[in-house]
Design an enzyme around this catalytic site. Structure first.
Site, PDB file in Angstrom:
ATOM      1  N   ASP A 203      38.974   4.026  39.233  1.00 35.12           N
ATOM      2  CA  ASP A 203      38.469   5.323  38.801  1.00 35.12           C
ATOM      3  C   ASP A 203      38.516   5.486  37.288  1.00 35.12           C
ATOM      4  O   ASP A 203      37.751   6.251  36.707  1.00 35.12           O
ATOM      5  CB  ASP A 203      39.286   6.439  39.480  1.00 35.12           C
ATOM      6  CG  ASP A 203      38.942   7.823  38.956  1.00 35.12           C
ATOM      7  OD1 ASP A 203      37.797   8.253  39.181  1.00 35.12           O
ATOM      8  OD2 ASP A 203      39.792   8.459  38.324  1.00 35.12           O
ATOM      9  N   LEU A 284      38.030  15.071  37.409  1.00 33.43           N
ATOM     10  CA  LEU A 284      36.854  15.423  36.617  1.00 33.43           C
ATOM     11  C   LEU A 284      36.307  14.257  35.786  1.00 33.43           C
ATOM     12  O   LEU A 284      35.388  14.445  34.990  1.00 33.43           O
ATOM     13  CB  LEU A 284      37.187  16.592  35.681  1.00 33.43           C
ATOM     14  CG  LEU A 284      37.514  17.923  36.385  1.00 33.43           C
ATOM     15  CD1 LEU A 284      37.989  18.943  35.374  1.00 33.43           C
ATOM     16  CD2 LEU A 284      36.289  18.451  37.128  1.00 33.43           C
ATOM     17  N   ARG A 285      36.878  13.071  35.977  1.00 33.34           N
ATOM     18  CA  ARG A 285      36.393  11.926  35.192  1.00 33.34           C
ATOM     19  C   ARG A 285      34.917  11.655  35.458  1.00 33.34           C
ATOM     20  O   ARG A 285      34.161  11.327  34.548  1.00 33.34           O
ATOM     21  CB  ARG A 285      37.206  10.668  35.506  1.00 33.34           C
ATOM     22  CG  ARG A 285      38.554  10.611  34.819  1.00 33.34           C
ATOM     23  CD  ARG A 285      39.097   9.190  34.763  1.00 33.34           C
ATOM     24  NE  ARG A 285      40.451   9.199  34.240  1.00 33.34           N
ATOM     25  CZ  ARG A 285      41.542   9.078  34.987  1.00 33.34           C
ATOM     26  NH1 ARG A 285      41.427   8.949  36.289  1.00 33.34           N
ATOM     27  NH2 ARG A 285      42.727   9.091  34.438  1.00 33.34           N
ATOM     28  N   GLY A 286      34.509  11.794  36.720  1.00 30.69           N
ATOM     29  CA  GLY A 286      33.114  11.545  37.077  1.00 30.69           C
ATOM     30  C   GLY A 286      32.168  12.461  36.326  1.00 30.69           C
ATOM     31  O   GLY A 286      31.131  12.019  35.803  1.00 30.69           O
TER      32      GLY A 286
END
Length: 348
Positions: A203, A284-286
């Site tokens: 991720d 919230l990385r995406g």
């Protein structure tokens, strides 16, 4: 005073030109976007053996413009960073221009080899912080490439990802601490048959490119011919691509300079977050990576306003590795991302 033990420079060898690489568009795009905006967070490239992963990564590093560094500095720092090492503003700093660092991390590397080591004996007996820089120091302002990253010890992967995210490496031993800049584009590659990275680590890579062996016989013949000609006379053959290389280099530089002017509308940002929510992406990385990649893609094409089509080109690369794995599900994660994107962006 802090002393550094430097290593001898390796002899240069010809690099296969990036613009001569046939196919593997997904991998090439991911690499280009990351050198335009390193804050995207690196690339994980998974695919079959012998598909040109290492060749392509070395080629993108060779393509990039030279950078200005403090002469003989082990961290490739820009002259403006000299103040971080308590140098007086009146000191005259000698600078030079070097190629973007491209560092290979060997699979059997130890933590000391990666992070660097402190000579405790010299510190205690002479009162000198003697530091031998590691691979993270060498990779500063460049590219750090880890082949077979899925076979690397998880602890080392954690260190690499932490440094790539923070831009710093800290080495501590026996009460002595040394901190140095370590800003680099982290590129990992591997073969999924040999095992996947843990989801928590996967991720943290900004983008995930999948590559497959070319099936088209004509294309395979072309790839073999190109490589054969390069091996016969690399300098003469590479000169054919000099103009294309220069054009792409200039395009990347222009995109880097344009990045701050790119506009991504509120409406499109909401739709990106809806896609991430619908796909049940953790954290919230995406969202962040998709926003950054869309802007980099728009800059690469010389425009200032992000469109739905721009987002469509990069969203699978940004999200496919963030979906929760269901061992009983046979649907490709990239297909799931594309399907949800089309529904939310009304592009069916």
């Amino acid at each position: 005073m802090l002393y550094y033990m430097t290593q001898s420079k390796s002899i240069e060898t010809p690099i296969f030109p990036f613009t001569a690489i046939v196919g593997q568009e997904e991998m090439k795009l991911a690499l280009q976007l990351n050198v335009i905006d390193p804050k995207i967070g690196g690339v994980m490239i998974m695919g079959d053996r012998g598909t040109g992963k290492s060749t392509t990564i070395r080629a993108i590093a060779d393509l990039l413009p030279e950078i200005e560094v403090i002469k003989d500095d082990p961290f490739n720092r820009h002259p403006d960073e000299a103040k971080l090492d308590n140098l007086s503003s009146t000191d005259e700093i000698e600078t030079t221009f070097v190629k973007i660092p491209m560092v290979d991390l060997p699979l059997g590397a130890t933590e000391d080899r990666v992070c660097g080591t402190i000579d405790i004996e010299k510190a205690l007996t002479e009162g000198i912080k003697a530091f031998e820089p590691g691979l993270l120091a060498k990779a500063n302002r460049g590219i750090l490439y880890v082949d077979e990253v899925n076979l690397l010890d998880d602890h080392l992967v954690d260190i690499l990802l932490d440094s790539a995210a923070s831009g710093w490496n800290t080495v501590e031993r026996e009460g002595i601490s040394i901190r140095h800049p370590a800003r680099f584009v982290l590129v990992g590659s591997g073969n999924p048959e040999e095992g996947e990275l843990r989801p928590q680590l996967l991720d943290r890579f900004g983008m995930h490119a999948e590559i497959r062996t070319v099936k088209d016989p004509d294309l395979r013949v072309k790839i073999v011919e190109e490589r054969t000609l390069f091996d016969q006379d690399p300098y003469a053959w590479a000169s054919k691509y000099k103009e294309k290389q220069q054009e792409l280099k200039q395009r990347i530089i222009t995109a880097q300079n344009l990045l701050g002017e790119i506009n991504l509308s509120y409406d499109l940002r909401v739709k990106i977050s809806k896609v991430c929510s619908e796909l049940d992406v953790d954290g919230l990385r995406g969202d962040i990576v998709t926003n950054r990649a869309a802007k980099a893609y728009t800059a690469f094409y010389g425009r200032k306003e992000v469109t739905s089509n721009d987002i469509e080109k990069i969203i699978v690369l940004c999200l496919r590795h963030r979906l929760r794995k269901d061992p009983l599900e046979s649907i490709d994660s990239g297909y799931k991302v594309k399907k949800v994107f089309e529904e939310i962006f009304d592009m069916v």
